[in-house]
Scaffold this motif. Structure first.
Motif, mmCIF file in Angstrom:
data_model
loop_
_atom_site.group_PDB
_atom_site.id
_atom_site.type_symbol
_atom_site.label_atom_id
_atom_site.label_comp_id
_atom_site.label_asym_id
_atom_site.label_seq_id
_atom_site.Cartn_x
_atom_site.Cartn_y
_atom_site.Cartn_z
ATOM 1 N N PHE A 37 -55.539 24.786 -56.648
ATOM 2 C CA PHE A 37 -55.056 25.560 -55.505
ATOM 3 C C PHE A 37 -54.945 24.735 -54.219
ATOM 4 C CE2 PHE A 37 -56.769 29.094 -58.135
ATOM 5 C CZ PHE A 37 -55.651 29.908 -58.139
ATOM 6 N N GLN A 38 -55.041 23.415 -54.311
ATOM 7 C CA GLN A 38 -55.085 22.588 -53.110
ATOM 8 C C GLN A 38 -53.862 22.744 -52.204
ATOM 9 O OE1 GLN A 38 -57.763 21.032 -51.987
ATOM 10 N NE2 GLN A 38 -56.557 20.673 -50.135
ATOM 11 N N ILE A 54 -50.236 36.302 -51.484
ATOM 12 C CA ILE A 54 -49.668 37.235 -52.467
ATOM 13 C C ILE A 54 -49.052 36.432 -53.613
ATOM 14 C CG2 ILE A 54 -47.905 39.022 -52.815
ATOM 15 C CD1 ILE A 54 -48.097 39.574 -49.763
ATOM 16 N N PRO A 55 -49.309 36.798 -54.859
ATOM 17 C CA PRO A 55 -48.653 36.088 -55.968
ATOM 18 C C PRO A 55 -47.167 36.400 -56.023
ATOM 19 C CG PRO A 55 -49.894 37.971 -56.792
ATOM 20 C CD PRO A 55 -50.209 37.876 -55.325
ATOM 21 N N GLN A 91 -45.037 26.895 -53.461
ATOM 22 C CA GLN A 91 -44.551 26.809 -54.843
ATOM 23 C C GLN A 91 -44.673 25.378 -55.346
ATOM 24 O OE1 GLN A 91 -40.650 28.317 -53.881
ATOM 25 N NE2 GLN A 91 -41.116 30.346 -54.692
ATOM 26 N N TYR A 92 -45.292 25.228 -56.497
ATOM 27 C CA TYR A 92 -45.445 23.906 -57.098
ATOM 28 C C TYR A 92 -45.803 24.069 -58.578
ATOM 29 C CZ TYR A 92 -50.395 24.975 -56.068
ATOM 30 O OH TYR A 92 -51.625 25.582 -55.970
ATOM 31 N N ASP A 124 -46.782 30.068 -57.841
ATOM 32 C CA ASP A 124 -45.776 30.677 -56.961
ATOM 33 C C ASP A 124 -46.482 31.711 -56.094
ATOM 34 O OD1 ASP A 124 -43.561 31.807 -55.773
ATOM 35 O OD2 ASP A 124 -42.889 32.875 -57.572
ATOM 36 N N LEU A 125 -46.661 31.367 -54.823
ATOM 37 C CA LEU A 125 -47.434 32.210 -53.920
ATOM 38 C C LEU A 125 -46.685 32.397 -52.603
ATOM 39 C CD1 LEU A 125 -50.828 30.352 -54.416
ATOM 40 C CD2 LEU A 125 -50.177 32.507 -55.516
ATOM 41 N N MET A 126 -47.036 33.451 -51.883
ATOM 42 C CA MET A 126 -46.533 33.662 -50.531
ATOM 43 C C MET A 126 -47.728 33.864 -49.605
ATOM 44 S SD MET A 126 -44.039 33.928 -48.364
ATOM 45 C CE MET A 126 -42.589 34.140 -49.404
#
Length: 299
Positions: A85-86, A202-203, A246-247, A288-290
């Motif tokens: 999660f870095q 948020i996912p 996003q990665y 993929d997160l916001m």
């Protein structure tokens, strides 16, 4: 309890005493103080909550049950320690550091802190420039998560508690972190300082899509969105920042079991599909997160 454990608990309680103003009783909402000669947090109406020998405080007013167990939190900690999660944490730290420039000291609450890795990383990044500038508290209803957090980070205030009846006084936090966890905006608004920020992660629709497809072969290419979560957030808060994160991350065999264990995604999967996932040598996973950050709307 051994003498060594007793001495360690006394030292931990002394450290927590300087933060007693943060708390309010989850039973009657009265203010709280640490007892003079014991490791207990006591309210004005004599409701008492002990500091555990590991240094966290259980402030649940009643019983609770959760499927989030010790194995899940240990796996989540190993995934966090691996750097999974870095990039997300880097974005959060960037936003919080900007706010910290305006203040001598910053108070952070991680609402739904789990095993505490995110709060610890963020707090230590802020303390790197000026030790002690960040007062941080973590709250989760899962005792096993808070226990794991307290064992690895003695500089934060760790509490077992219900977010619907948060055991904290009004307007105590400059920043509330809410990372991949349910929200309670009424409580967030009560706990925030006047200029405070809520920072929620948020996912997105692609979050761990490869794992979903392996665990649920019939999942196909169905896309799930969390637009409703974003709309609900913006109903309560004026957006200060909105950043996609996003990665791709390669998960090797040593972490594959931890990936499956750390998330509820596998709870409904067939045993043969879980076995197939665990048999993978490596797998590239989409993260993929916001990240959204907002202030309370006036009125």
């Amino acid at each position: 309890m051994s003498q060594h454990q007793h001495d360690r608990l006394r030292i931990r309680t002394k450290a927590l005493r300087q933060h007693e103003h943060l708390f309010r009783c989850p039973v009657c909402t009265a203010s709280m103080k640490f007892a003079e000669h014991s490791a207990a947090l006591v309210c004005d109406n004599h409701h008492s909550f002990d500091v555990s020998r590991h240094g966290y405080i259980n402030l649940l007013a009643g019983r609770s049950s959760t499927k989030y167990d010790k194995a899940l939190f240990q796996s989540r900690k190993r995934m966090n320690d691996s750097g999974f999660f870095q990039p997300m944490l880097a974005e959060i730290i960037d936003v919080v550091q900007e706010l910290a420039k305006e203040r001598e000291q910053l108070t952070l609450l991680d609402a739904g802190c789990g095993e505490g890795s995110h709060l610890t990383a963020i707090g230590r990044a802020l303390d790197g420039e000026k030790p002690g500038r960040c007062v941080r508290a973590g709250l989760d209803i899962a005792k096993e998560g808070v226990l794991t957090a307290a064992k690895s980070d003695r500089d934060s205030v760790w509490c077992v508690g219900d977010l619907a009846q948060a055991p904290f006084a009004d307007q105590q936090f400059d920043v509330i972190l809410n990372i991949l966890s349910p929200s309670n905006y009424a409580e967030f608004n009560r706990l925030l300082t006047a200029e405070g920020l809520v920072l929620k992660v948020i996912p997105g629709s692609g979050y761990l899509k490869e794992l979903r497809e392996m665990l649920y072969p019939d999942y196909g290419h169905k896309q799930e969105t969390n637009d409703q979560l974003l709309r609900l957030f913006t109903r309560h808060y004026e957006l200060v920042a909105q950043r996609p994160v996003q990665y791709r991350y390669q998960v090797g065999p040593a972490l594959m079991k931890d990936l499956v264990t750390m998330t509820p995604l596998a709870w409904g999967a067939a045993e043969e599909d879980i076995t197939a996932v665990l048999g993978q040598e490596t797998a590239d996973m989409t993260v993929d997160l916001m990240m959204v950050c907002g202030r309370r709307r006036p009125g």
